[in-house]
Design a protein around this motif. Structure first.
Motif, PDB file in Angstrom:
ATOM      1  N   PRO A  74      60.539  28.000  19.568  1.00 31.77           N
ATOM      2  CA  PRO A  74      61.416  29.164  19.342  1.00 31.77           C
ATOM      3  C   PRO A  74      61.806  29.770  20.687  1.00 31.77           C
ATOM      4  CG  PRO A  74      59.445  29.268  17.958  1.00 31.77           C
ATOM      5  CD  PRO A  74      59.207  28.182  18.955  1.00 31.77           C
ATOM      6  N   ARG A  75      63.082  29.772  21.007  1.00 31.45           N
ATOM      7  CA  ARG A  75      63.505  30.066  22.374  1.00 31.45           C
ATOM      8  C   ARG A  75      63.217  31.497  22.807  1.00 31.45           C
ATOM      9  NH1 ARG A  75      65.768  25.868  19.545  1.00 31.45           N
ATOM     10  NH2 ARG A  75      66.831  24.334  20.871  1.00 31.45           N
ATOM     11  N   GLN A  76      63.600  32.481  21.998  1.00 32.89           N
ATOM     12  CA  GLN A  76      63.401  33.861  22.434  1.00 32.89           C
ATOM     13  C   GLN A  76      61.923  34.201  22.540  1.00 32.89           C
ATOM     14  OE1 GLN A  76      65.542  36.777  20.127  1.00 32.89           O
ATOM     15  NE2 GLN A  76      65.462  38.290  21.779  1.00 32.89           N
ATOM     16  N   ARG A  77      61.135  33.739  21.590  1.00 33.20           N
ATOM     17  CA  ARG A  77      59.699  33.973  21.667  1.00 33.20           C
ATOM     18  C   ARG A  77      59.103  33.303  22.902  1.00 33.20           C
ATOM     19  NH1 ARG A  77      56.590  31.861  16.601  1.00 33.20           N
ATOM     20  NH2 ARG A  77      58.310  33.041  15.656  1.00 33.20           N
ATOM     21  N   LEU A  78      59.634  32.125  23.245  1.00 33.49           N
ATOM     22  CA  LEU A  78      59.168  31.432  24.445  1.00 33.49           C
ATOM     23  C   LEU A  78      59.430  32.263  25.698  1.00 33.49           C
ATOM     24  CD1 LEU A  78      58.252  28.868  26.049  1.00 33.49           C
ATOM     25  CD2 LEU A  78      60.650  28.176  26.020  1.00 33.49           C
ATOM     26  N   VAL A  80      59.756  35.520  26.054  1.00 30.98           N
ATOM     27  CA  VAL A  80      58.864  36.679  26.110  1.00 30.98           C
ATOM     28  C   VAL A  80      57.439  36.243  26.425  1.00 30.98           C
ATOM     29  CG1 VAL A  80      57.909  38.603  24.795  1.00 30.98           C
ATOM     30  CG2 VAL A  80      60.318  37.990  24.523  1.00 30.98           C
ATOM     31  N   THR A  81      56.966  35.219  25.712  1.00 31.07           N
ATOM     32  CA  THR A  81      55.582  34.776  25.889  1.00 31.07           C
ATOM     33  C   THR A  81      55.342  34.226  27.289  1.00 31.07           C
ATOM     34  OG1 THR A  81      55.442  34.231  23.535  1.00 31.07           O
ATOM     35  CG2 THR A  81      53.789  33.256  24.986  1.00 31.07           C
ATOM     36  N   ALA A 182      60.248  40.632  30.375  1.00 30.14           N
ATOM     37  CA  ALA A 182      59.877  40.300  28.998  1.00 30.14           C
ATOM     38  C   ALA A 182      60.455  41.313  28.020  1.00 30.14           C
ATOM     39  CB  ALA A 182      58.350  40.239  28.870  1.00 30.14           C
ATOM     40  N   TYR A 185      64.099  40.478  27.564  1.00 30.01           N
ATOM     41  CA  TYR A 185      64.236  39.322  26.687  1.00 30.01           C
ATOM     42  C   TYR A 185      64.056  39.718  25.225  1.00 30.01           C
ATOM     43  CZ  TYR A 185      63.973  35.867  30.514  1.00 30.01           C
ATOM     44  OH  TYR A 185      64.218  35.097  31.621  1.00 30.01           O
ATOM     45  N   ALA A 186      63.038  40.550  24.952  1.00 27.10           N
ATOM     46  CA  ALA A 186      62.754  40.940  23.575  1.00 27.10           C
ATOM     47  C   ALA A 186      63.868  41.793  22.985  1.00 27.10           C
ATOM     48  CB  ALA A 186      61.427  41.698  23.523  1.00 27.10           C
ATOM     49  N   ARG A 189      69.741  40.606  21.377  1.00 31.59           N
ATOM     50  CA  ARG A 189      70.050  40.352  19.967  1.00 31.59           C
ATOM     51  C   ARG A 189      71.042  39.193  19.883  1.00 31.59           C
ATOM     52  NH1 ARG A 189      66.123  42.556  19.794  1.00 31.59           N
ATOM     53  NH2 ARG A 189      65.578  44.584  18.882  1.00 31.59           N
ATOM     54  N   THR A 196      64.928  24.079  16.109  1.00 30.98           N
ATOM     55  CA  THR A 196      64.116  23.307  17.037  1.00 30.98           C
ATOM     56  C   THR A 196      64.051  21.856  16.573  1.00 30.98           C
ATOM     57  OG1 THR A 196      62.088  23.814  15.817  1.00 30.98           O
ATOM     58  CG2 THR A 196      62.734  25.328  17.565  1.00 30.98           C
TER      59      THR A 196
END
Length: 430
Positions: A74-78, A80-81, A182, A185-186, A189, A196
């Motif tokens: 998951p790109r956006q979660r990546l 941020v993480t 981060a 990024y979060a 929208r 994926t």
């Protein structure tokens, strides 16, 4: 809609990406300098200090594989993480107290390098869904200007903070910057993101799909090749430029800092102008003019005049980023959404990885040849690599899909690592 500065600054998602560039660019540039100085202070070894830069750049060689991995997540979660994880890793440097913990600095800088590759590839997919296609050139160009502006102030800030409070303080600042990134990024929208590819086929096969697409697409191959040649030839001229300073101009080596500032100012101005060139003339024209300006700058350094050499570095500062922005913007617009992570990462590897080799070749060449011959050769090869672009048709945000693109789908988006947006300095000749 359009790609002008007003349109970019009026776009919420574009502003958030600019925030990422401002925060993470400042932190990473300051940390890259401080890490080398920190290792030198702890060990007294210039060779070990130089290895910090190698640790940051080495993961880019694995760009195609890491990009394929990004397309499975998951790109956006990546984004941020990865930013939060790297911030936490930076905080482990608070434990460095002496030469015995030097290995920890190397480990953190290696982690930085891996994170850079993941973030660059992940951003490509998010930008695709978050920024209109006709604003990509403007966003990329403005981010380049911000990045180059950070290179003018962040090293000084990092050096001052290191002098006053030591390496841990710079690590804390860099961690805070990544935390802010981060948050940006979060807050983005994006529209619908591509699915994926996890579980469909092997990672190696996914990697081959990305490299194969880039090779088969004639427009992308030519633009990425031009960017790679321009960046590589700037690396080839690196040692020769120092000889210009101390030999032809009769200046002290520290004068390289003045010329670096001139090149940085050129890059800031070039970034502001590039979006307009992309909108009006398309990526091939922008890349060709960028290569031509860079080649002219390389050649003008053969003139033993301080004003001329300063002008040459300004021209390189304008032209070199244009070749990279044009290449990466074209990758963003002409790559199918499901391939964007691995294709963007592969393009970054092709553009930047050869530079380490050409810097070494240039250092050896000036021992055997006149440095002006090295500069002339670099200029000629830069221009030669861009010559095929003169035969290409303009590529606009509304151009028809290229080979391998799905007709009717929105243009893919992304962001360049720019002239190594995250890693700090681009080669520019001293």
């Amino acid at each position: 809609m359009g790609g002008g500065m007003a349109a970019v600054l009026g776009d919420r998602n574009a502003r958030l990406f600019l925030g990422v560039t401002l925060t993470s660019g400042f932190g990473s540039t300051a940390m890259s300098l401080a890490a080398s100085v920190w290792v030198l202070t702890l060990t007294g070894s210039a060779s070990l200090a130089a290895l910090c830069g190698l640790c940051v750049y080495l993961p880019s060689l694995a760009g195609p594989v890491l990009g394929a991995l990004v397309d499975r997540l998951p790109r956006q979660r990546l984004l941020v993480t990865a930013s939060v994880a790297m911030a936490a890793l930076l905080l482990t440097l608070l434990a460095v107290r002496g030469p015995g913990q030097t290995w920890l600095i190397f480990a953190v800088m290696l982690g930085y390098g891996v994170t850079f590759v993941l973030l660059d590839a992940g951003e490509a997919a998010i930008l695709q869904a978050a920024v209109p296609a006709d604003r990509l050139g403007g966003v990329n160009s403005l981010r380049m200007s911000v990045q180059e502006g950070m290179k003018l102030v962040a090293p000084l800030a990092g050096a001052a903070l290191f002098t006053l409070h030591g390496g841990p303080s710079v690590a804390g600042l860099a961690a805070l910057a990544l935390g802010l990134a981060a948050g940006c990024y979060a807050a983005i929208r994006p529209g619908p993101l591509p699915m994926t590819t996890r579980g469909r086929r092997s990672l190696l096969r996914d990697t081959r799909a990305g490299t194969g697409f880039l090779w088969r697409h004639a427009t992308l191959r030519g633009l990425v090749g031009t960017g790679a040649a321009a960046v590589a030839m700037s690396g080839l001229s690196n040692a020769a430029a120092y000889l210009v300073i101390v030999g032809d101009l009769g200046r002290v080596p520290e004068f390289a800092g003045v010329l670096a500032a001139a090149q940085g100012a050129g890059s800031v101005a070039g970034g502001l102008l590039c979006g307009r060139v992309l909108d009006r003339r398309g990526e091939p024209a922008a890349a060709w003019w960028g290569a031509a300006l860079s080649a002219l700058g390389l050649a003008l350094q053969c003139v033993p005049s301080t004003p001329v050499v300063a002008l040459a570095r300004v021209l390189i500062g304008v032209g070199l980023p244009w070749t990279v922005i044009a290449a990466m913007t074209a990758v963003q617009r002409h790559t199918p959404a499901e391939l964007i992570g691995r294709v963007a990462a592969t393009a970054n590897t092709v553009v930047f990885a050869p530079t380490a080799l050409t810097i070494a070749l240039g250092a050896g060449a000036v021992e055997l040849l006149d440095h002006r011959l090295v500069l002339g050769t670099a200029a000629a090869l830069t221009l030669l690599a861009a010559t095929p672009l003169l035969r290409g048709r303009p590529v606009s945000p509304t151009a028809a899909p290229g080979p391998g693109e799905a007709p009717g789908r929105p243009s893919a988006a992304g962001t360049p690592a720019a002239v190594s947006r995250r890693r700090g300095d681009a080669p520019g000749g001293g």
